[in-house]
Write an enzyme that holds these catalytic residues in place. Sequence first.
Site, mmCIF file in Angstrom:
data_model
loop_
_atom_site.group_PDB
_atom_site.id
_atom_site.type_symbol
_atom_site.label_atom_id
_atom_site.label_comp_id
_atom_site.label_asym_id
_atom_site.label_seq_id
_atom_site.Cartn_x
_atom_site.Cartn_y
_atom_site.Cartn_z
ATOM 1 N N LYS A 1 7.574 6.631 -8.114
ATOM 2 C CA LYS A 1 6.518 7.170 -6.914
ATOM 3 C C LYS A 1 6.716 8.504 -6.656
ATOM 4 C CE LYS A 1 3.837 5.670 -2.902
ATOM 5 N NZ LYS A 1 4.065 4.428 -2.009
ATOM 6 N N SER B 1 -0.179 2.157 -1.109
ATOM 7 C CA SER B 1 -0.302 3.428 -1.648
ATOM 8 C C SER B 1 0.227 3.469 -2.888
ATOM 9 C CB SER B 1 0.365 4.376 -0.518
ATOM 10 O OG SER B 1 1.754 4.111 -0.508
ATOM 11 N N SER C 1 2.627 -1.272 0.646
ATOM 12 C CA SER C 1 2.104 -0.300 -0.307
ATOM 13 C C SER C 1 2.747 -0.787 -1.815
ATOM 14 C CB SER C 1 2.623 1.070 0.048
ATOM 15 O OG SER C 1 1.715 1.297 1.242
#
Length: 521
Positions: A61, A139, A163
């Site tokens: 990420k 996210s 997330s």
Amino acid sequence: MSLLREAEKCLANQKTYASLNAFITPLQRAGPWRDRVRDSDTRRERGVTKSPLDGKLVAIKDNICTRDMPTTCASRILDTYTSPFNATVVESLEKSGAIIAGKTNLDEFGMGSHSMHSHFGPVKNVTESRREPISPGGSSGGSAVAVATGQCYAALGTDTGGSVRLPAAYTGTVGFKPSYGHVSRWGVVAYANSLDTVGVLGSSISTIREVYKTINHPDLHDPTNLPPATRTRLTAAVHNSSTTRSSPSPYLRIGIPTEYNIHELSPTVRTAWQRSIVHLQRMGHTILPVSLPATKHALAAYYVLAPAEASSNLARYDGVRYGTRDTDAPDDAEPGGYLYASSRGKGLGSEVKRRILLGAFSLSADAIDNYFLQAQRVRRLVQADFERVFRVKNPLLPAVDVDADVDGRDKKQIAGDNAGVDVLVVPTAPTLPPTVESLKRASTVETYMNDIFTVPASLAGLPALSVPVQMRGLSTVGDGDESKGDGADAAFGSVGIQAIGQFGDDEMVLHVGEMLEGMHG
């Protein structure tokens, strides 16, 4: 298939699914990684692999620092930033022989539930069988979509309030948030320090185990990472309890919190939850209703605490210490003030600015008592509720007082209802993935509601796992308003079901996840 062929297949999928925008920085076709994969192939032929991840592609990420790729946090203010060092988790992966598959897209600085708030454009879910695009969750939506479409073997995400788990539920993948402090946060760009946790996304729990084993270790760089002595205490507590709970029966006591059975729960999700419970019961496990009365306040507390911490953490992105600097000042502007205001105003997105303002307000002298401190109290009540529920007790917490009242209920009665369970099983999200169009029409508060089932475990720092329960013949007809996501088919024919365990009992959560993983509707 050779490891090099597997890696090339992942790269081909990155090209095929480029329109989904899962990656901000994909792996380049040519590069030294090919030689590293060939070396991994050689080690595998000789039977001397570094780890199960040797030669496998793992995506990162883009709020986790990497020395060889930019770390943008999906923000304009960091769109040219490259870290001078690797995060501890990246170092651990590379030492295990894993190949970094690229940096995945996300909501800016991890602030969002649908991966729509990115300077590089929104992440898109796979929609081959859908007329309308649906949310990939957030996210860590880029990491989830990358795994779901075979663009990498596994991926790292970060989980502050869900997330990792929410994107897993929306993309038909497995998402794991370990106990807080088990995985180093050093090199992870902070959103909310007391909540941020590095998580793992994969196509199976065996993949999750491989990655988690690699990154789960002490790290002196991170003051929130558990030292060896504390890990030993936790292991001993879990082992002692495991000995007790395996005698006279090897079966588990599985808790079903009544507070999660809300009116807004999608009928499809409710049916999947019920079938999961029946599946576990048929395996011989005991199903017990339990009560977590503070759960209904958890989401509100989270959206006070997380923005408050974010308002402090993001103050450093001012165009001086970090971030893209806006130097186009008018002649009559005050140099310092204009630089800060303009750099942040142009460099940060609307959702990030909204949360910074919300956090700054909750920490102000006029609001701190009524908002921030009250939210901290709610957080402790949530933590205490979980502590009463589990048969294993967290050795790092003081004994829970059962004499006071919560919401007018006597805690002794609550403790009596909660006879002690090994794990909780609940839905990951209250609805199926909403359509992108419905999210554009929804209010900000409505988009926050998707985190209602993931936030409680985050506030308590507990391990939690989202597993895609395959539901053959599970119709969504009659689920209600499609604008809320209830009319959409479950991604890949699955519904995300969540297992939550006691702090430090991560293995139990993975074990229960494996039971659910093999379930078919």
